[in-house]
Design a protein around this motif. Structure first.
Motif, PDB file in Angstrom:
ATOM      1  N   SER A 189       0.807  -1.226   0.000  1.00  0.00           N
ATOM      2  CA  SER A 189       0.000   0.000   0.000  1.00  0.00           C
ATOM      3  C   SER A 189       0.838   1.273   0.000  1.00  0.00           C
ATOM      4  CB  SER A 189      -0.971   0.005   1.183  1.00  0.00           C
ATOM      5  OG  SER A 189      -0.285  -0.153   2.399  1.00  0.00           O
ATOM      6  N   GLY A 190       2.078   1.226   0.529  1.00  0.00           N
ATOM      7  CA  GLY A 190       2.872   2.443   0.533  1.00  0.00           C
ATOM      8  C   GLY A 190       4.314   2.198   0.939  1.00  0.00           C
ATOM      9  N   GLY A 191       5.142   3.219   0.732  1.00  0.00           N
ATOM     10  CA  GLY A 191       6.571   3.090   1.008  1.00  0.00           C
ATOM     11  C   GLY A 191       7.144   4.274   1.782  1.00  0.00           C
ATOM     12  N   ASN A 192       6.294   5.014   2.483  1.00  0.00           N
ATOM     13  CA  ASN A 192       6.795   6.191   3.206  1.00  0.00           C
ATOM     14  C   ASN A 192       7.315   5.808   4.586  1.00  0.00           C
ATOM     15  OD1 ASN A 192       6.329   8.177   1.171  1.00  0.00           O
ATOM     16  ND2 ASN A 192       4.137   7.908   1.530  1.00  0.00           N
ATOM     17  N   VAL A 193       8.486   5.232   4.588  1.00  0.00           N
ATOM     18  CA  VAL A 193       9.068   4.710   5.818  1.00  0.00           C
ATOM     19  C   VAL A 193      10.277   5.553   6.193  1.00  0.00           C
ATOM     20  CG1 VAL A 193      10.359   3.037   4.393  1.00  0.00           C
ATOM     21  CG2 VAL A 193      10.132   2.638   6.846  1.00  0.00           C
ATOM     22  N   ASP A 194      10.428   5.802   7.501  1.00  0.00           N
ATOM     23  CA  ASP A 194      11.607   6.526   7.962  1.00  0.00           C
ATOM     24  C   ASP A 194      12.853   5.662   7.769  1.00  0.00           C
ATOM     25  OD1 ASP A 194      10.320   8.821   8.749  1.00  0.00           O
ATOM     26  OD2 ASP A 194       9.907   8.071  10.757  1.00  0.00           O
TER      27      ASP A 194
END
Lengths: 324, 324
Positions: free
Chosen positions: A306-311
């Motif tokens: 669903s997404g890839g906005n990882v720190d």
């Protein structure tokens, strides 16, 4: 809420969304014990499927309404999806975010053209603040999932899955979808019902935040006991939506619950095997395919990221902990 | 070596290679000062464009020749590309690798079906070992770049770029290509010459390993002084090929040289902005677009990522060193 709205959304957003490919790896197939087809919405604009819903919702407004602007409450992916979609139309967007949201997410939302309004979670009422601004400026609220045009936008990923699965010769398979409030899951379920009836949407949630799966089992909406403490924060919401829940009651197959450790392990697999950056919440469906193979039947399974906005810190943790 | 061979290769490998999308990020555009269109061949099977050439070469063999098997010398991406392509045809493949190659690359090559033959770099002669096995077993050698069918396979990425650029309305732009021996660069250059004459291929190499760019400037083949010591190992080769060099003499635009630090910084940008895992060598063209903007003209630039087979340690170094 019906398939015609999804088809209309697909027409409106065509050429603006990334048509994400279906990717495979022989290594993942071996772990999962079947063919795994990955739909990487981390490659979507703003790094998650949320841009689909944002673009669909903003593009559905009348010119007059759109000119006044939109507002969203979000500290995460929905914020960025709405901010970018609004900017592309020259539409003002106000994004109401908690003041303790990660600085990078605040900066990114601003950089995408969103006017960020911060509030203090402990002393201020988000809805009161948002509602006052919306009324004063005539802004249209875009809810993160319980909003027909948003669900229609997310469902366009389901139309792509139906077409791509047919091209790959897959007639029958489970489609595992990362599930928060159920916008992505219900949009995909509706699209598959119409376009690929042999494909069945199944929601995947993180342990202790499985409100949708418990609600489906109970036949009525159940809340999560808490909203913090999961590494899968991107897909945590308080409870199923009033619109999404009945759709999933009708169309969802059995849900699968994965642990935070499994989600992180899946992040490492996606790094090594498909060269994709997934956020832990975005990797729960992949974790289900890899580590809950006995809860799945059939030779093929289709899996969303669903997404890839990882720190970076969290990503480094996944790579350090799991050698793949 | 001509465009017809590339078109024929595209026909043979259709449905087997990933047609990688062209991806964009408003954030990268801002750093580069122009629109950046990324062709992410890290998403190709085996994590690099090398699978295109491997599949094209193996599929070009007669049934009889293919049945006997193929052989390749490689410690890296070419090994995996050939091993997977051979396996898919049920063709035996022998991959000759140095015994000090990273264990993960040896394991992956074996897992993809390659029979790995190790040799000691300091005491044994790779060519003698390979040649003896090839003769004894009637294997066909597949060179990593100086091989017409391999160049034809890599050129299929150029056909896709031509089509995708046209769909995006880009008539004139530089196409920056990560360059080792020149197989990828020359294949793309030939494809663009025929299909998109407004697009110009420009090679990008790492500092101190810019044999192709120095050779083009000198008008004759120049070797690299050394072959070790770059973090961009995936795209280092001793010297331009006998087949690739004349093609690039005729078709290449000015080359760009980037530092290891710039390549690592580009890796961090691709993580944050496009959710892609690139190896440093695979990110040199992106580094050129981001950090050598004054060497590029025009409103659009198209940029290849050649591969994503990076060790976790190196990737963690990139994320730790560069906050994007």
């Amino acid at each position: 809420m019906n398939i015609e709205m999804i088809r209309a959304a697909a027409e409106r957003i065509r050429g603006h969304v990334v048509e994400t490919p279906l990717l495979r790896s022989a290594f993942l197939d071996r772990v999962a014990g079947r063919r795994v087809w990955i739909k990487p919405e981390c490659l979507q604009h703003t790094g998650s499927f949320k841009y689909r819903g944002g673009r669909a919702a903003v593009s559905a407004l009348s010119d007059e309404t759109r000119r006044r602007g939109v507002i969203a409450y979000s500290s995460g992916n929905h914020a960025q999806g709405v901010a970018l979609a609004a900017s592309e139309f020259g539409t003002p967007s106000v994004i109401v975010m908690p003041s303790d949201a990660p600085k990078m997410k605040i900066d990114n939302t601003r950089a995408l053209g969103g006017e960020v309004v911060l509030y203090d979670r402990s002393t201020e009422d988000r809805d009161a603040i948002g509602s006052e601004i919306a009324t004063a400026r005539g802004l249209t609220l875009i809810r993160p999932f319980d909003e027909p045009e948003v669900i229609a936008g997310q469902g366009t990923a389901g139309l792509e899955i139906a077409r791509q699965a047919a091209a790959a010769g897959i007639e029958k398979a489970d489609v595992l979808v990362c599930c928060g409030g159920g916008g992505f899951a219900s949009g995909i379920a509706l699209a598959l019902e119409a376009e690929a009836p042999g494909l069945r949407m199944r929601p995947v949630e993180p342990e202790n935040f499985d409100d949708m799966i418990r609600s489906l089992a109970a036949g009525e909406i159940r809340r999560n006991a808490t909203l913090t403490g999961s590494i899968c924060d991107a897909i945590i919401s308080p409870e199923p939506g009033q619109i999404t829940f009945p759709i999933l009651q009708r169309l969802a197959g059995p849900g699968i619950v994965v642990t935070d450790a499994e989600a992180l392990h899946a992040v490492a697999h996606l790094f090594s095997r498909l060269k994709l950056v997934a956020e832990p919440g975005g990797a729960v469906a992949v974790a289900a395919a890899l580590f809950h193979a006995d809860e799945i039947a059939g030779e093929d399974v289709i899996v969303t990221i669903s997404g890839g906005n990882v720190d970076p810190d969290v990503f480094i943790t996944a790579l350090s902990r799991y050698t793949v």
